[in-house]
Motif scaffolding. Structure first.
Motif, PDB file in Angstrom:
ATOM      1  N   THR A   1       0.842  -1.193   0.000  1.00  0.00           N
ATOM      2  CA  THR A   1       0.000   0.000   0.000  1.00  0.00           C
ATOM      3  C   THR A   1       0.876   1.242   0.000  1.00  0.00           C
ATOM      4  OG1 THR A   1      -1.675  -1.190   1.265  1.00  0.00           O
ATOM      5  CG2 THR A   1      -1.865   1.198   1.184  1.00  0.00           C
TER       6      THR A   1
ATOM      7  N   PRO B   1      -0.110   7.412   2.054  1.00  0.00           N
ATOM      8  CA  PRO B   1      -1.149   8.378   1.689  1.00  0.00           C
ATOM      9  C   PRO B   1      -0.671   9.804   1.916  1.00  0.00           C
ATOM     10  CG  PRO B   1      -1.611   7.484   3.856  1.00  0.00           C
ATOM     11  CD  PRO B   1      -0.368   6.780   3.365  1.00  0.00           C
TER      12      PRO B   1
ATOM     13  N   ASP C   1      -3.517   0.935  -4.133  1.00  0.00           N
ATOM     14  CA  ASP C   1      -4.138   1.767  -3.105  1.00  0.00           C
ATOM     15  C   ASP C   1      -5.153   0.977  -2.309  1.00  0.00           C
ATOM     16  OD1 ASP C   1      -2.993   4.341  -3.128  1.00  0.00           O
ATOM     17  OD2 ASP C   1      -3.960   4.767  -5.045  1.00  0.00           O
TER      18      ASP C   1
END
Length: 632
Positions: free
Chosen positions: A13, A16, A102
């Protein structure tokens, strides 16, 4: 049948951004970023049964997959194709390759994806019931049946709690404990295992703080899933009923698909929008409470609390799906900014003085400090990439001009063009010392094993490529324009006098002098004060290095942390640290001259003269550490 038609990489991932981060992403996205050194993973199915699990994104051998699957699957029925295709074409897990994908930032986006997965799993039921036409291994069949079992966990958990609250089956507290364990037992056990450290003497406080963060994340995630139990159960039942009806009756909308981007665009981040989307959940929660009170539940308080918790599900969905508020870039306090700029200046000083023509304009791998100072004349693609990026940053800080940037980059890029490669890929190590005039730069002579292209350590060179490439492309247009001269001078004013740049006449020959001291050779004439007795300087330098090494080992053995960087910086700069007083000490000129070896080493690097080969250098945590201690 042997071999694999599909290779499944490890899914990672990405980190962010601050503006799109949500609490839901923090609770369920797991570890973000790519860390191949400390986050090596393993696939249990691959280790035990020789096959991995295909998740939909991987490396496919087109010919093999087409030969296995062509004309064998029913038309327009397979929605969850990944696991079934991986079972028939054989999927191999390759965890040393990372695939960036994501994770959902909104709870409704994740719920929409789970709804689609449940429909796809149940639409595979006719294929599972026909093993003669669709032969798969028993372990793969168990995976698909286990997906069906997991889709029934939320409805079964809700039914168990309602029966327990109505006074049947078991105690409601026992049922609540079982439901909580079903949703958060795995993450909690993994978080608790994180507290077991085999190296307690290394960064103990940071280790347990990170383990405590993982434990809090697992506990909060389990509580949120318990609060969303009613919504999850209703959504799972809806997906199962839709899949069975469309598969056996209507035969329509079997491939209905809502992409993640569309679901993200349709998701509402406001409380009013969340209440409008989930208007039925409060109504169902109140109806369940009324039904439990009507049948005379023996636990009215617990029933009321749970039903109200489920009725407030839109609030919990909105709360964890709120994006981070747009924040302006906060300015650092002047002391912190000056400290960071000093570290950056010292880091650049390492490259400025150690990357020379004597090393083919390649950066050395590391600088050894203890027990003796020496430079490791070898380099890697990561070192080269970080050096090129440092050159671009040095120009942005104003420490070098445009002409210096072009000369340094052109010299290093010319050397890169002569490096030995394997099918266009750079090797893992290179020797930076010059070879014969007609030969390329050699591979590192200390390597006993065959050379190979780097699997993880070579990511620094392509990763740092866009920044230096842009600066090199724009450099001719800005020739004669040096950015941020005021910023560079301000940074120099904050650096102590002992750590500032030395005169250019002394800074021109750092690598040659360092190699001379490393090999026990006589340094160039005029490099240092004359009349220094080498034997005494050698003995004092060795005693000083050995005592420092012994003090460091005793501190680690006693469990004490190293000295504070600010105190070390103050001592290296010649000034007492905060809250300390150092008595004045007079030193005779002769003794002061013997403090440094005659090689001098631009910047005051103390290297005891010796005639024995230097030990193999060990890596430092950062190249700026040596410079901050006055070594560069």
């Amino acid at each position: 049948m042997s071999g694999y038609g599909i290779l499944q990489p490890r899914v990672a991932t990405p980190l962010p951004s601050a503006n799109e981060f949500t609490l839901y992403h923090g609770l369920f996205a797991g570890q973000c970023g790519v860390d191949p050194y400390s986050a090596a993973s393993s696939e249990v199915y691959q280790d035990l049964f020789g096959e991995g699990s295909f998740t939909g994104k991987g490396l496919l051998h087109v010919g093999a997959v087409h030969a296995v699957l062509a004309g064998r699957l029913p038309e327009g029925q397979v929605l969850s194709h990944d696991l079934f295709e991986g079972s028939m074409a054989r999927c191999g897990a390759v965890t040393d390759i990372a695939l960036i994908e994501d994770a959902p930032f909104h709870a409704d986006v994740a719920a929409s994806r789970v709804h689609r997965w449940i429909r796809g799993d149940w639409q595979l039921l006719p294929l599972l019931l026909n093993p003669g036409r669709y032969p798969v291994r028993g372990i793969n069949r168990w995976k698909m049946l286990d997906n069906l079992r997991r889709s029934l966990v939320a409805p079964a958990s809700l039914a168990l709690l309602l029966l327990a609250l109505s006074g049947h089956v078991v105690s409601p507290w026992a049922a609540l404990a079982l439901v909580t364990a079903a949703f958060s037992g795995g993450p909690l056990m993994g978080a608790l295992a994180g507290f077991l450290s085999s190296r307690n003497h290394l960064a103990r406080r940071h280790f347990y703080r990170e383990a405590g963060t993982d434990l809090a994340r697992a506990a909060l995630g389990g509580l949120w899933l318990l609060a969303q139990l009613l919504q999850q159960a209703l959504r799972a039942v809806d997906a199962i009923v839709r899949a069975l009806y469309r598969t056996g009756v209507s035969r329509r909308h079997l491939l209905q698909w809502t992409t993640a981007a569309t679901a993200q665009a349709m998701a509402s981040t406001g409380l009013v929008g969340a209440a409008r989307t989930h208007w039925s959940l409060p109504l169902v929660g109140l109806l369940l409470l009324a039904g439990l009170l009507a049948v005379g539940t023996p636990h009215p308080a617990l029933a009321t609390a749970l039903c109200l918790l489920w009725a407030a599900s839109p609030v919990w969905t909105w709360f964890v799906s709120r994006p981070g508020a747009a924040r302006e870039q906060a300015a650092l306090p002047p002391p912190v900014q000056a400290h960071l700029e000093g570290i950056a200046r010292d880091t650049w000083r390492f490259f400025e003085r150690c990357v020379t023509a004597g090393d083919n304009h390649l950066p050395p791998d590391n600088l050894q400090v203890l027990p003796l100072e020496a430079v490791a004349h070898r380099t890697s693609p990561t070192n080269i990439g970080l050096y090129l990026l440092s050159v671009a940053c040095a120009r942005e800080f104003g420490w070098i001009g445009t002409q210096d940037l072009m000369e340094r980059m052109d010299a290093t890029l010319a050397t890169l063009g002569r490096l030995q490669r394997h099918r266009g890929h750079f090797m893992n190590w290179y020797d930076t010392q010059p070879g014969p005039p007609a030969a390329d730069v050699r591979l590192h002579r200390g390597q006993r094993q065959p050379q190979w292209p780097p699997a993880g350590g070579g990511s620094g060179l392509p990763g740092a490529g866009p920044g230096p490439e842009r600066h090199r492309r724009d450099a001719p247009r800005h020739r004669g324009i040096d950015p941020a001269p005021g910023r560079a001078s301000a940074c120099t004013r904050h650096v102590p006098a002992r750590r500032r740049d030395r005169p250019a006449a002394r800074a021109e020959r750092p690598a040659e002098q360092l190699r001379a001291g490393r090999r026990g050779l006589r340094p160039p004439a005029g490099a240092g004060p004359a009349g220094v007795r080498r034997s005494g300087a050698t003995r004092r330098g060795q005693r000083r290095a050995g005592s420092a090494h012994s003090r460091r080992r005793s501190r680690l053995a006693a469990g004490r942390s190293p000295p504070d960087p600010a105190q070390r910086l103050a001592r290296c700069a010649g000034a007492p640290a905060a809250g300390q007083r150092r008595p004045a000490r007079r030193r005779s000129p002769a003794r002061a001259g013997r403090r440094f070896r005659s090689a001098g080493l631009a910047g005051g690097l103390r290297v005891p003269a010796r005639r024995t080969p230097a030990p193999v250098p060990h890596r430092l945590p950062g190249c700026g550490a040596a410079a901050r201690c006055g070594l560069l």
